[in-house]
Every structure is written in C-alpha cells, then in structure tokens.
Design a protein around this motif. Structure first.
Motif: not given
Lengths: 558, 567
Positions: B516-517, B536-538, B556-559
């Motif tokens: 997420p930003d 998404r920014k919100l 690797g795709g995991r946040t």
C-alpha cells in the motif's frame, strides 16, 4: 445460551465447573474447625454445602418466575461471608453462622430491588476496596493456617512451612507454566499433591484415617448440627457482606451479558436484579440447610467465556454431579482431614487473585484527591486492625465484633468518607474553547479532571477526550463557526454527555460515509465526510439548532 | 524539548522576585510535611528536645543542599529540574530497625551506606529495568505506604507508648487529620496546597488548647538563639553488616521513587515528551544519592524526591530553576535558625501521627495506580499478590519470624524489605518462559475484531505493557486490518506479529499482495476519483494516522507493514 451441546461436552463442562467450586470447600472446613465441630458435623456441612451449591446453581441459571439471571454465574462459597462467619463461629458456634447468613440472604433479596440506588453509595473504588480487604483477610487466614497451627503461635514448624510451600509452589508453577487442564485444575492438583506428601510423611492423624475408613460409601448427610441464632452485634459485618455480595452478582451478570451479546451497550438491569435475587435466595437455602454463605463466582463466568460454553444445560449437569458428591460422606471427611498448611496454601493462592482483582477494580476509575483519600484512609484504617490486633482487644465487646476486622472497619471508613466527600462534587463542568489553533492538551486535561472528580471509568474518559479533541478540530475546520465553542460535560453513573455548542449552522452528521462522487460533486461532501467521522467516535450523537446556535450532543455509555 | 502550553515560568525563565520567593516557600511547606519521618526515628531513639532541634537543623541543611544539587545542569550531578527532595518513607523501616539495633549512630552510618548504594544504582539504572518493572516499583510504594501509615496509626493510638492515647490526644489527632482532609477536599488555591502544613499548625493550636502541649515544652524554643550554627558535634556513625540488606532495599526503593518522580517531572516540562531521558534521570538519581549520604553524614535520615512538589510545579506551571535555588537557599537559612527548628522539634505525637496517616493515604494510592498502569497476567498477579501476603505476614506475625535463624533476621525484620525481596525474586523466576514475540494467524475473508483485541490484551498482559499503549495498539490494529481488507489491498490470509521491549511495541502485519502507498498527506478528492490509486492512497493515509510510526516492506509478493508504538 439455549443451545443443546452434546452430552459429553455438557458433562465435561459441568465437571470443570464443579472442580472449580471444590477449591472453595476449604471455607466450610475452616468454619467448622473454628466452631470446634466434630468430624461428622464437618463432613455433613460439606455435603450440605454441595447440596446448597446445586440448588443455587439451578436458581441462578434456570430462570423461574422472578428468579435467576439465566447466565452461568452460579454461586460458590465466598470469602465475603467467610470473614464475618469466622467471628460468628468463634462466638456462637455454627447456629449463629447459619442464623446470620439467613438474615444476610434475606437482606440480599431485598437489595436486589434497590440495586440502582446502591451504585452512587457503592462506587467501584469502594467495591474494589471491599474486594482488596477481603483478599487480604483471606491471605491472613491462610497464613495463620500455615504458620500458627495449634496453641503455640510463636513456634516455627519447618515441616509445616515446607508442606505449605510445596503445595503453593505446585499451584503457582502449574498456573504459570502449564497449559490446558493442568493449568485449569492447578489448585486441586496442588491440594492433592500436598495431601499426598502429608500422608507419606505420616502427618495425618490416625483418628481421621479411622473415621474415613469407617464411614459408609453412600449416605444422606446428617442435619444434627442445625440451628439458627441471631446476634445484633454481628449485623453490621454481615450486612456489609450482603451489600458486597449483591454488587458482585451485578458485576458478574454484567460480564456474562457482555460475553453473550456482541451488540452489548449497557447493563440490562432486569436480568441483574433477577440474578441478585437468585443469589440471595441461594444464601437463604444454604443457611437453611446448614451451610455457609455463597456468592456468584467470577471464575465460573471466566470459564464460560473462555470455553464459549454458555448453555443452560450445563447447570443441570453441575447440579447432578453435586448431588451425587453430596451423598458421599467420605469426601467431606477427606476434605476435613486436609492438613492445615495445605488448606492455608490454597487460601494464600486464591487471595493473590482477589487482592489484585480488587486493586484493578479500584483503579479502573480515575481517582482525584477525594477518592484518593477515601481509599487511602480506609486502607490505613483496615490495615491498622490487622497490624495491631492488641488494640481491638481493648474495645468494648459490642464494638469489637463490629470494628474488629479489617474488612468491616476499612469498608465503613471508606463508605463514610465517600458519603461525606460527595458534598460539593459538580456533576456538570464547562469549558470555553477559543477560535484558533486547538490546544489538544488543554482539552484532554479538562476531560481527565472531570473524569477524576466524577470517578468515571478510565477507558470511557480516554475515548471521550480523544473524541472531544477531534470534534472541536473538525468543527473549526468546517468553517461553520463564529466565536468560541462552549463545551459542557455532564455525568451520571450510566452516561457521559458532551455538549458542544456554537453560533453557526448545524453540522450535518450522515449515517453513511458519503461516496467519493458526492465528496467531489457538492461542496457539502467534504463536510459530510467530517460529520460521518464524528458520528463514529461517540456511542450516540444528536444535533439541535435553535435561533442561530447549534448544539451537538455526544453521548458515551458508561 | 518544547515548552508546554500554559506554563508561566519554564526552566530557564526568570520569574519576578516575589513569585520566586512565594513559590519557594510553597515548596518548603510541602517538603516539611515529611519532617515527621526523621522526627519519628529520633523519637524512637528517645532523643532529648535540644538534640531534636539539632536534628531538624541538620535535616534542613541536607534538604537545602539536595534541592540545589538536583537542579544543577553541569557536571555529573543533577537532572536540572525543579524537584526538591523530602524525607523518604523508604528509609523509615530500615531506620527503625537500626534504632533498635544500635541507636542513632547506626541509623546515620547506615544512611550513608544507603546513599552510596543509591549512587551505585544510579550508574546502572538502564540495566535494572527488566528486574524492577513498574509493578514492582508500585508495590514498593504501597509497602512504603504501609510502613508510614502503620507508624501513623501507632502514634495516633499510642500503641507501644507508656500509655495508650488519651481522649484529648485522640481529639488532637482527629482535628489535625480532619483539617488536612477538609482543606484538601473542599479548599481552593493556597489553603488546599498547604493542607498538610496548615493541618500541622492547627494540630499545634489544638494541642495547646487541649493541654496536650504544655508551655513547658516550649522552653527549649525560648532558650534557643535566633541564629545559631547547627550542632553536629556529638555525632557518631557506625556500621552493622546485618543491616546491609534492609538499607540496600531502602536505597533501591528510594531510587525507584526518584526515577519515577523525575520521569513525571520530565514529562511535565516537555510538551514533546515521548520517553524518559535516562541520562538526566541518572544524574538526578545521583544528586538524590548524595543528598541521602549527606543527610546521614550530618545526622538525619535518607531522602528521595517528593512527588507532591512535582505535582505542585506542574499544577502551577512554574518550573523555573531559580525557584529550586531559592528553595535550597531558604532551607539553608532555616538550618541556622534554631528557634524555628525548636518549634518543629516539639511536634506532639498525635499531630505527627495524623500527618503520617495523611501522607500515607496518598503514597498508598499512588502505588496502587503505578501497579495498575500495567496490564497484569497471572505471573504478575503472583509477583504482587504473593509478595504482598509475605509482607503482611511479617507485620502480623512477627513472633513467627523472630524464631527464624539469626542470619535471615534482617531480611524479615520489616514488611518493606521482605516484600521487596520476594517481589524481585519472584519476578526473576517468572521471567522464565515469557515470549517477547507473539503471532496470530488470521484466515482470509472475515476477521473477528474481538479476537484481535483479545490477542493484543493477552500480549500486553504477559509483557506487562502500559495499559494505554495497548489500548491504542488494539484500536489501531482492528482499524488498520479493516482498512486493508475493505480497500482490497489484502485479499488472502493475514498474519499478525506483536513484539515488545520496554521502549517499543511493534505490530507487524504480513499478507500476500501489493504494497500500500502510505502518503503523508491526505490525497486530494480529485486524486481519489481520477486514478484507481486514489482510493488506496486514502486507505494508506488512514493507516499512517493510527500508529506512532509506520513503515512498509515488500519482498517476493509478500508485504509487511510495521506499526510502531512508543512505550
């Protein structure tokens, strides 16, 4: 609550609850001993306590007529009655205990209708004080059982101390490091362990062993020890215990309501007063049968919540198991023969939880100087009794029973000071917030001071002060305001109301988050978003507008 | 450091002389409420009135020097804060033991020793934190309350005296205590601030009126010169190895008290306060240590910072260092005025008892609140509950403990010492098996907020974390997970990891999905609508608001999102 669990689960849950109750059978044992009763009487008393517990459980859990909360917060022998009952047992034997408990049960039944009015007189810091002092008293009884068995109080008996330490260590270690069943039954296992060690080291009196062997496997409990007497000198200690017991039921039923209703917002007074009535009735039954005072069990509520089994069916299982156990006199004798250091260790163990629980109840409310003095001076007075027992002996006999225990004296001092200090507490406070940058610290300080003066719950005040700061900011940002904001905060035991009024248009507080299109399309959108956020912060929000002045009411349940 | 709002005179400000003088007098009045502590020790030693005068004079000397040491900003000593010390309840119990064992010289000698221990502790404060968590600090304060309150009750009722308290003496006590309590509850402004001192004055008047205090008692006051050098002539210091542990425990308790007080003081003085500045606290503790040693050297009992004074400076918004110098200076002047010391020296026993009870009430509740500021699980409950029972046992069955071997006698001679030792020991034992990192797996789809809250509560209780921080973390965790799910950033199962050390609570949320930003600024409405990213920014902006610090890592795709909370 109304679910029907499989039989196995019902039986196991019932067993668990009974296991928890059995820990407290130490109380009638100590009581019988204090009254100088015989083995048989003690065994009968334990059997009858089991019967009373069964009846009390049904009364509390199965609603019938005006009685019963319907929640699994069934009674256990209570430390609240234990303290005055010990004095009664020493003074007038078991009949006095039963008579006084009967009267206290009747008082509890009467109080169940007056609960609403009791709350201001018995705020949580006083309720917590009672619990704390009761916990200390339990610990002291336990200590005396460990260190001073027999007449020679000054003699150190290393073997008894070692036995008590062993028992206590088992209980504590299981509770801290074990999981599941071992942890849940740590007290029972500790008691059994201590018992085994005592048997192996030959500490059990041969007379006890003989009595145990001679007793039949199944028998109806005897009623030979029954009798009821009344002594006005003991009225105050028992009445205080009755009030404390009633408050405890109220607390337990409230906790159960919360656990059973995800949408819970406030205590349902009807089921609370039904629960209190059931608890009082259980005491009348217990005293009528010849047992000691009972009170709703917090631990039972905890088990029901932890396991998620709230079904009323469990009550029938509990009652059935208790009835069977009551018919086994060997069980009573076994408990009565329990070495005192073992019983003492169990008491010390349970007292630690009672002490810390009391401490947490006391500090759950914000405390200002008044409340600090109420609690502090009451504790000093209570401890004085424990520290200087010689002083009590100098009092006239009538006063001795009334003021001679830390629990009673401390509670009376606390109650008296609380009533006195209520003079001059304002229930409504106001604050003016000028335009310009918002001073969050000042707003939070205002709310904290209000909360401390009212003795409000810490978490509610924290929420309210966060919300007030947010809403003041939002209102100023919306630009609808001319001049300063006026904030009025008011309190009664059940709510905190914040009224924010200002000259200007009323703020719109939509129920739904405005859509993104809306936010963009109209100028109102942005304002609606702010309004929506505000609504989420409080339990209820209302807006009124009158001759150019708008008022927003934020309501918080307490 | 940032100046707090509403402060009239901050640390470096120079208030007008009148304000300085009045504020200093206020601080002196508060500190004097604790004078009954050394007086009580002297009374137990059976000191004559003129020796009492000398004791009070040197006590003032020690208090003045400590107040000035505390406010120093240069050199290795002093926190630089206005935090005068008062006589310490923590040293009361060991001092009473010492009086019995070897009279006043032993008290003085051992107090010097206690000061040295404090000085040693001030160097290693940082490493002590795990061994002396706040619930133990709070427990120690409660036990100090028990000691002070117990002594107060003894004096009021006359336990152990030649004769139990007479009706007149009781009346004096009740009047004194009533005046203190009444002024505190219903008074406003100065009378409320000085309720303890005014109560003592009222007690003197009542004692004189009821004949508890005779004119003859004031003979020493009349004889005393207006100005005189405090006599430290016939002093003696002795040492007894048997009392090492009680005084070490007393020093530890005084040290804990000072650390707590200075933390409060820092918080009051800094609008940007986040965490205690351990360097300044170490220097402040050293200042108090020197004060205790000096008090012992001059012939008085140990000191620690006074929370009442810190409360006073916070409430009035006057924390200028000048006032600390003025307070110290006036104390030094008072030390050379035997007449004033003489008046204090004849303080009647009922008045002293009432003052001690009043002070004890506040110490008690302060301690209870420190304990309750942390979440308590079963371990911590045992630490506090069992130590408390052991401490009480010492008080209620001293005969039992007297029969124990002589070697352990000093350990069980007072409830404070026995209780604190038990608490430290139990805390050490129960540290075994506490996990500092806990995990919770959340299945995809519906997330139960109650389960999240329960998880955080259980974590907080097993760590003994601060209640308010855990409350915040709880609220933030549920909100942020809801935001993550509703904004469609995270779709699969989530994992939550919470970890703790005394300074941080870190909550990490893991999920498979895009990062997420987390913009610092709320995206504009145009942005929200214009791009898909806007929404998404919100959500990201909302996430940032919840914690003290937020950071994101993607691999690797995991946040992983880290929410950090200051503790």
């Amino acid at each position: 609550m109304r679910d029907v669990p499989p039989r196995g689960i019902t039986a196991l849950s019932g067993l668990q609850h009974v296991g928890l109750m059995s820990v407290y059978l130490v109380y009638p044992v100590l009581l019988a001993e204090a009254a100088g009763a015989s083995n048989e009487t003690a065994a009968a008393m334990i059997s009858l306590t089991l019967v009373a517990l069964g009846v009390g459980t049904l009364l509390q859990v199965i609603p019938f007529g005006p009685v019963g909360s319907g929640f699994l917060c069934q009674p256990i022998p209570t430390v609240l009655y234990m303290v005055p009952a010990l004095i009664a047992a020493k003074q007038g034997g078991l009949p006095l205990v039963f008579g006084m408990t009967l009267a206290a049960g009747l008082l509890q039944m009467a109080l169940s209708h007056a609960l609403r009015h009791l709350r201001p007189i018995f705020p949580p810091e006083i309720a917590g004080l009672v619990v704390l002092l009761a916990g200390i008293a339990t610990g002291v009884v336990g200590l005396r059982a460990i260190v001073a068995t027999g007449a020679d109080a000054s003699a150190s008996r290393p073997d008894e101390l070692a036995l008590a330490l062993f028992t206590l260590t088992v209980m504590v270690a299981l509770n801290v490091w074990a999981r599941g069943w071992l942890r849940m039954f740590c007290v029972l296992i500790g008691m059994a362990g201590g018992y085994c060690v005592a048997v192996m080291t030959g500490r059990l009196a041969s007379a006890d062993v003989a009595a145990f062997a001679a007793s039949p496997l199944l028998d109806l409990p005897g009623f030979g020890h029954l009798g009821w007497t009344f002594d006005p000198a003991l009225a105050v200690p028992f009445a205080l215990a009755a009030v404390a017991a009633t408050l405890k039921v109220a607390g337990n039923v409230t906790t159960s309501q919360k656990a059973n209703d995800p949408a819970w917002t406030r205590p349902d007074m009807r089921s609370i007063s039904r629960g209190a009535l059931a608890d009082g009735l259980a005491n009348v039954v217990a005293a009528g049968l010849g047992s000691q005072g009972l009170n709703s069990s917090t631990a039972a509520v905890g088990i029901a919540s932890a396991t998620g089994v709230h079904s009323r069916r469990v009550a029938w299982a509990i009652a059935a198991i208790l009835a069977v156990l009551a018919l086994v006199p060997k069980l009573g004798l076994l408990l009565y023969a329990m070495p005192r250091p073992v019983a003492g260790a169990a008491l010390v163990f349970s007292s630690t939880f009672i002490v810390v629980n009391g401490l947490q109840i006391m500090t759950s409310r914000l405390l200002d100087a008044r409340r600090t003095l109420v609690i502090g001076l009451a504790l000093v007075a209570g401890l004085a009794v424990d520290l200087f027992p010689a002083l009590v002996a100098t009092l006239p006999p009538a006063w001795r029973t009334m003021l001679g225990t830390s629990l009673v004296l401390g509670t009376l001092v606390g109650l008296g000071l609380n009533l006195l200090f209520r003079i001059g507490v304002r229930r409504t406070e106001s604050l003016a917030v000028p335009q310009g940058p918002v001073d969050t610290a000042a707003i939070e300080g205002f709310m904290t001071a209000c909360g401390a003066a009212w003795g409000a719950r810490r978490d509610v005040i924290e929420r309210a002060s966060f919300n007030l700061a947010q809403s003041v900011e939002t209102i100023f940002q919306s630009g609808a305001v001319a001049g300063p904001l006026a904030v009025r905060a008011s309190f009664d035991e059940f709510r905190i109301d914040l009224r924010v009024s200002y000259d200007g248009a009323p703020l719109e507080l939509p129920d739904k988050r405005p859509s993104n299109e809306e936010i963009l399309a109209s100028e109102e959108g942005e304002r609606k978003l702010a309004g929506f956020m505000l609504r989420r912060l409080a339990d209820r929000v209302a807006v009124t507008h009158k001759s150019g002045r708008s008022t927003i009411l934020f309501h918080f349940d307490h | 450091m940032k100046r707090p709002p509403n402060f009239t005179y901050w640390l470096d400000d120079v208030p007008p002389r009148g304000v300085t003088l009045l504020s200093a007098l206020q601080h002196i009045g508060l500190v004097c409420s604790f004078l009954p502590i050394p007086l009580a020790v002297a009374r137990e030693a059976g000191l004559t009135p003129d020796r009492m005068v000398a004791l009070i004079s040197v006590s003032m000397l020690a208090l003045g020097a400590t107040a000035i040491l505390q406010v120093l900003t240069r050199g290795p000593v002093g926190s630089g804060l206005l935090a005068p010390s008062c006589f310490s309840g923590a040293y009361l119990a060991p001092s009473l033991l010492a009086v019995k064992a070897g009279g006043l010289p032993l008290v003085f000698g051992m107090t010097i020793f206690g000061g040295l221990i404090e000085a040693g502790l001030s160097r290693v404060l940082r490493y002590l934190r795990p061994f002396l968590p706040p619930e133990i600090a709070g427990f120690v304060v409660v036990m100090v309350g028990v000691t002070v309150g117990g002594l107060g009750v003894r004096y009021v009722l006359g336990v152990g005296a030649a004769a139990p308290a007479s009706g007149r003496e009781l009346a004096v006590s009740v009047l004194t205590l009533g005046l203190m309590v009444g002024l505190n509850v219903w008074g406003r402004g100065a009378p409320r601030l000085f309720c303890a001192l005014l109560g003592i004055v009222g007690g003197y008047v009542a004692a004189a009126a009821l004949g508890v205090l005779a004119v003859a008692d004031f003979a020493s006051v009349k004889d005393a010169p207006l100005v005189g050098v405090p006599s430290v002539g016939d002093l003696g210091w002795s040492f007894d190895a048997a009392l090492v542990i009680p005084f070490a425990v007393g020093a530890m308790a005084a040290c804990l008290k000072t650390v707590g007080d200075l933390t409060t003081c820092q918080r009051i003085n800094d609008a940007d306060w986040v965490r205690p500045d351990m360097r300044s606290i170490g220097r402040g503790t050293l200042a108090n240590a020197i004060g205790s040693a000096l008090a012992g050297f001059l012939g008085s009992t140990g000191v620690n910072t006074s929370s009442a004074n810190i409360g006073l400076s916070g409430a009035t918004g006057v924390t200028s260092r000048r006032i600390a110098y003025a307070t110290g200076g006036i104390f030094l002047v008072l030390a050379f005025t035997p007449k004033i010391a003489g008046v204090l020296a004849v303080m009647p026993r009922p008045v002293m008892g009432a003052a001690l009870m009043f002070v004890a009430a506040f110490i008690f509740v302060n301690g209870l609140q420190i304990i309750a500021s942390r979440l308590l699980d079963a371990r911590r409950t045992f630490v506090i509950g069992l130590s408390f029972i052991i401490a009480i046992a010492v008080d209620i069955s001293p005969a039992y403990f007297r029969a124990l071997p002589a070697a352990v006698q000093p350990l069980v001679g007072s409830s404070l010492v026995a209780g604190m030792l038990a608490a430290v020991l139990l805390n050490l034992v129960f540290r075994i098996g506490v996990r500092k990192v806990q995990r919770l797996a959340l299945p995809a789809g519906h997330v139960d907020p109650a389960a999240l809250e329960q998880f955080m509560d259980a974590c907080g209780a097993s760590w003994g974390a601060r209640r308010d921080v855990i409350e915040r973390a709880k609220f933030n965790l549920t909100q942020s997970i809801e935001t993550l799910l509703s904004s469609g950033v995270a779709t699969g199962p989530l994992e939550v990891e919470a970890s703790f050390d005394e300074f941080d609570v870190d909550v990490r949320v893991f999920y498979d999905g895009p990062q997420p930003d987390l913009p610092e600024k709320r995206p504009s409405n145009e942005e929200i609508i214009a791009s898909e990213e806007g929404e998404r920014k919100l959500a990201g902006f909302m996430l940032r608001k919840f914690a003290d610090r937020v950071s994101v890592a993607h691999k690797g795709g995991r946040t992983t999102i880290l929410f950090h909370f200051d503790h």
